[in-house]
Motif scaffolding. Sequence first.
Motif, PDB file in Angstrom:
ATOM      1  N   UNK A  55     -29.343  -6.868   9.778  1.00  0.00           N
ATOM      2  CA  UNK A  55     -29.370  -6.839  11.242  1.00  0.00           C
ATOM      3  C   UNK A  55     -28.045  -7.386  11.775  1.00  0.00           C
ATOM      4  N   UNK A  56     -27.737  -6.977  12.987  1.00  0.00           N
ATOM      5  CA  UNK A  56     -26.464  -7.382  13.601  1.00  0.00           C
ATOM      6  C   UNK A  56     -26.710  -7.772  15.049  1.00  0.00           C
ATOM      7  N   UNK A  57     -26.006  -8.757  15.491  1.00  0.00           N
ATOM      8  CA  UNK A  57     -26.090  -9.156  16.894  1.00  0.00           C
ATOM      9  C   UNK A  57     -24.854  -8.611  17.600  1.00  0.00           C
ATOM     10  N   UNK A  58     -25.047  -7.622  18.472  1.00  0.00           N
ATOM     11  CA  UNK A  58     -23.896  -6.970  19.122  1.00  0.00           C
ATOM     12  C   UNK A  58     -23.006  -7.929  19.901  1.00  0.00           C
ATOM     13  N   UNK A  59     -23.588  -8.956  20.486  1.00  0.00           N
ATOM     14  CA  UNK A  59     -22.762  -9.874  21.278  1.00  0.00           C
ATOM     15  C   UNK A  59     -21.815 -10.675  20.391  1.00  0.00           C
ATOM     16  N   UNK A  60     -22.197 -10.871  19.121  1.00  0.00           N
ATOM     17  CA  UNK A  60     -21.326 -11.606  18.203  1.00  0.00           C
ATOM     18  C   UNK A  60     -20.269 -10.704  17.562  1.00  0.00           C
ATOM     19  N   UNK A  64     -19.296  -1.688  20.372  1.00  0.00           N
ATOM     20  CA  UNK A  64     -19.427  -0.862  21.575  1.00  0.00           C
ATOM     21  C   UNK A  64     -19.526   0.596  21.147  1.00  0.00           C
ATOM     22  N   UNK A  65     -19.958   1.438  22.083  1.00  0.00           N
ATOM     23  CA  UNK A  65     -19.986   2.874  21.835  1.00  0.00           C
ATOM     24  C   UNK A  65     -20.945   3.265  20.720  1.00  0.00           C
ATOM     25  N   UNK A  72     -28.211  -0.662  17.205  1.00  0.00           N
ATOM     26  CA  UNK A  72     -29.538  -0.640  17.844  1.00  0.00           C
ATOM     27  C   UNK A  72     -30.558   0.045  16.942  1.00  0.00           C
ATOM     28  N   UNK A  73     -30.188   1.212  16.385  1.00  0.00           N
ATOM     29  CA  UNK A  73     -31.114   1.963  15.519  1.00  0.00           C
ATOM     30  C   UNK A  73     -31.448   1.174  14.252  1.00  0.00           C
ATOM     31  N   UNK A  74     -30.432   0.537  13.662  1.00  0.00           N
ATOM     32  CA  UNK A  74     -30.658  -0.263  12.451  1.00  0.00           C
ATOM     33  C   UNK A  74     -31.587  -1.427  12.756  1.00  0.00           C
TER      34      UNK A  74
END
Length: 196
Positions: A55-60, A64-65, A72-74
């Motif tokens: 899992x990944x935290x996009x804010x960290x 983008x894009x 999100x899908x993962x």
Amino acid sequence: DASSRSHAVFIVVVEQSEADGEGERAAGGASALEDGGAWRPVHIGRLNLVDLAGSERPRLTGATGQRLEETKKINQSLSAVGNVIAALTDRCASRQHIPYRDSKLTRLLEDSLGGNCKTTMMAMVSPAAESFTESLSTLKFAHRAKGIRNSPRVNEDLDQRTLLRRYEAEVKRLRTELRESQQLWQRRIDQMEQQQ
């Protein structure tokens, strides 16, 4: 910039059938028809090799894009796997629905998650301090997955002769039980008559 972040699923299906008199193997689907019209047993095995993306935290990560959409899908599919694991390990008997259909991944892994498979899970963690929260989350996920209880059994389609032999043995066993029961009742009746 091509992304390498994805789940990887490699599935191997092996079918084995018994050789007939000429040493030929059955070919085709789940059960192979012999020339005489009888079915030969076919054993089916399936190996799922799965590499789940973390899992990944996009804010960290600042994704983008398209990279954000992949993240999100993962995360969504990992959440679905987590929901299935939670449902399987839930001690409360009132929760009977297992949400396998919530994602393609859980649907593919249905047998491995609480089904007819022997399952081994390896969790990869990092000793780096900046990865502490992800490592802790992975260890909690693995601990929950450890609570899943599968019931593996041999996948086998039986031929008509094998079924007939099994049914004949069952009938013989039942006849023996019936005969013993009748003899026991006859002895009891005889004892009661002698006492009178």
